[in-house]
Scaffold this motif. Structure first.
Motif, PDB file in Angstrom:
ATOM      1  N   VAL A  80       4.260   5.432  -5.429  1.00 56.86           N
ATOM      2  CA  VAL A  80       4.288   5.636  -7.132  1.00 56.86           C
ATOM      3  C   VAL A  80       3.663   6.996  -7.552  1.00 56.86           C
ATOM      4  CG1 VAL A  80       3.243   4.511  -8.973  1.00 56.86           C
ATOM      5  CG2 VAL A  80       4.500   3.187  -7.570  1.00 56.86           C
ATOM      6  N   ALA A  81       2.256   7.051  -6.822  1.00 56.93           N
ATOM      7  CA  ALA A  81       1.595   8.246  -7.025  1.00 56.93           C
ATOM      8  C   ALA A  81       2.298   9.397  -6.808  1.00 56.93           C
ATOM      9  CB  ALA A  81       0.300   8.182  -6.254  1.00 56.93           C
ATOM     10  N   LEU A  82       3.267   9.640  -5.657  1.00 57.21           N
ATOM     11  CA  LEU A  82       3.895  10.600  -5.432  1.00 57.21           C
ATOM     12  C   LEU A  82       4.991  10.732  -6.351  1.00 57.21           C
ATOM     13  CD1 LEU A  82       4.053  10.156  -1.330  1.00 57.21           C
ATOM     14  CD2 LEU A  82       2.770  11.854  -2.685  1.00 57.21           C
ATOM     15  N   PHE A 134      16.572   7.587 -12.173  1.00 56.68           N
ATOM     16  CA  PHE A 134      17.063   6.469 -11.547  1.00 56.68           C
ATOM     17  C   PHE A 134      16.581   6.246 -10.184  1.00 56.68           C
ATOM     18  CE2 PHE A 134      19.888   3.278 -13.962  1.00 56.68           C
ATOM     19  CZ  PHE A 134      19.566   4.018 -15.109  1.00 56.68           C
ATOM     20  N   ASP A 135      16.695   7.522  -9.511  1.00 55.17           N
ATOM     21  CA  ASP A 135      16.185   7.607  -8.236  1.00 55.17           C
ATOM     22  C   ASP A 135      14.728   7.658  -8.170  1.00 55.17           C
ATOM     23  OD1 ASP A 135      16.927   8.485  -5.266  1.00 55.17           O
ATOM     24  OD2 ASP A 135      15.624  10.132  -5.927  1.00 55.17           O
ATOM     25  N   ARG A 136      14.021   8.159  -9.195  1.00 54.94           N
ATOM     26  CA  ARG A 136      12.666   8.298  -9.108  1.00 54.94           C
ATOM     27  C   ARG A 136      11.967   6.818  -9.244  1.00 54.94           C
ATOM     28  NH1 ARG A 136       9.343  12.578 -10.870  1.00 54.94           N
ATOM     29  NH2 ARG A 136      11.275  13.987 -10.758  1.00 54.94           N
ATOM     30  N   VAL A 142       0.959  -1.084  -0.074  1.00 56.66           N
ATOM     31  CA  VAL A 142      -0.164  -0.172  -0.117  1.00 56.66           C
ATOM     32  C   VAL A 142       0.780   1.183  -0.250  1.00 56.66           C
ATOM     33  CG1 VAL A 142      -1.812   1.247   1.295  1.00 56.66           C
ATOM     34  CG2 VAL A 142      -2.084  -1.131   1.034  1.00 56.66           C
ATOM     35  N   VAL A 143       1.808   1.344   0.915  1.00 59.88           N
ATOM     36  CA  VAL A 143       2.759   2.443   1.027  1.00 59.88           C
ATOM     37  C   VAL A 143       3.576   2.527  -0.521  1.00 59.88           C
ATOM     38  CG1 VAL A 143       4.914   3.451   2.190  1.00 59.88           C
ATOM     39  CG2 VAL A 143       2.934   2.120   3.643  1.00 59.88           C
TER      40      VAL A 143
END
Length: 386
Positions: free
Chosen positions: A115-117, A276-278, A109-110
């Motif tokens: 992913v949305a953030l 890459f970080d994202r 869930v987190v």
């Protein structure tokens, strides 16, 4: 999930929300104070200040959420251990993996939140923050019409009006311009009004004087005028095209960039490092959940000290995050280093899952436990209350 799984999920997710929201609010307050001049100098309301700085919340929550989950899992495991619930579950035939599955659901869930953030919400918030701040600071009209206040529009330009009439006229206008080190200009007018047109925004002053004082001339020159116009766009900088930073780019803009993008052309390494970080951010909740459970999820008696296990879990979590940060920073110049963070996260998850599935109890060596016990006894004797 069964009833035990739902119980663990509710407890962990509730703790996660409490911890993450609290930490995010605390850090938001410290970051928001940097823009307090929106209220003190720019004449904006507290509601406007909160709505603008609130755009930082998605970015802050994105960084805090994995750590908040890690703390929540440790809190839940400590609670289950203190109440001997883990031992009861083990005695009832539940394996560590069966218990851990509930934490996997929470981590999932987190991860979806992450992913949305990372994909949309965090860049959108930063974009809105930048646009709103530019809009507020460029809106000189809303700034100077604050009767009775001296407002610094730039570091060396000060405006003041005595009052504002019901029809919008500005009464008792004062302007002091010291931007030019060789010259100081002071304008005083009985009244003025703001006119907006396609060519810009102008402050039209009526019946006043312009006093110029040049550093090379001891005597100032004074000119009286009946009507004088000031182009306000030269103070606000005019309308300029905003170039968003890498943090303000949506994920698809990093995946499929414009070949003519200035940042991509000037600093392709930074562009690649941000991508890459994202992409890796949604995997940190799983890695942190594995670390926490691997160290604290095994059944233990209440007499067994868990302090060193907690310290080991925290150390492993911090080390993994540092590896990711260092990999991103140095990977901007050495692309091969960007893979180190992926290897570290994948290795942590794989090794941790093996430890959990085999029911291995991670404990420090005996000599470390003995040294820690002696140190704790020595400190307790030294600082014990007589």
């Amino acid at each position: 999930m069964g009833s035990i799984g739902r119980y663990i999920f509710r407890t962990t997710f509730g703790a996660f929300l409490t911890i993450s929201v609290s930490l995010t609010a605390l850090i938001w307050m410290t970051q928001a104070l940097r823009e307090i001049d929106l209220v003190t100098n720019q004449g904006q309301s507290v509601l406007t200040f909160a709505s603008i700085t609130g755009m930082l919340l998605p970015l802050l929550f994105m960084f805090i959420a994995p750590v908040g989950l890690f703390i929540a899992i440790m809190h839940t495991l400590n609670k289950l251990s203190a109440d001997s619930e883990i031992i009861v579950m083990s005695a009832a035939g539940m394996t560590p993996w069966q218990v851990f599955r509930s934490y996997v659901v929470v981590a999932g869930v987190v991860s979806l939140i992450m992913v949305a953030l990372t994909t949309y919400l965090s860049p959108k918030g930063l974009r809105t923050l930048r646009d709103r701040i530019i809009e507020v600071r460029a809106n000189l009209v809303g700034t100077i019409v604050q009767p009775g206040r001296f407002v610094s529009v730039e570091s060396a330009v000060t405006f003041h009006i005595r009052a504002r009439s019901p029809d919008g006229q500005l009464l008792g206008v004062f302007m002091d311009d010291r931007r030019n080190p060789a010259e100081r200009v002071t304008i005083i007018a009985d009244s003025g009004s703001v006119l907006e047109s396609d060519t810009g925004t102008f402050l039209v002053l009526r019946t006043g004087t312009i006093q110029r004082y040049e550093m090379t001339n001891r005597e100032p020159s004074t000119v009286a005028f009946d009507r004088y116009a000031i182009d306000l766009s030269r103070f606000s900088g005019g309308q300029t095209k905003v170039r968003y930073s890498l943090r303000e780019r949506y994920l698809w803009q990093l995946l499929f960039p414009d070949p003519k993008d200035p940042i991509l052309l000037e600093q392709p390494g930074l562009f690649r490092a941000e991508l890459f970080d994202r992409l890796l951010q949604p995997f940190y909740p799983f890695a942190f959940a594995v670390i926490a459970f691997a160290y604290l999820g095994s059944p233990r008696t209440t007499r067994q000290n868990r302090t060193l296990s907690i310290a080991g879990a925290v150390g492993a979590m911090v080390l993994l995050r540092i590896v990711g940060f260092v990999s991103t920073v140095f990977g901007a110049n050495v692309p091969i280093l960007l893979s180190v963070q992926y290897i570290a996260v994948a290795g942590t998850i794989i090794v941790g899952l093996v430890v959990i599935m085999r029911g291995v109890v991670i404990e420090p060596p005996a000599f470390v436990v003995e040294a820690f016990t002696k140190l704790a006894d020595r400190l307790s004797r030294r600082y014990a209350t007589p």
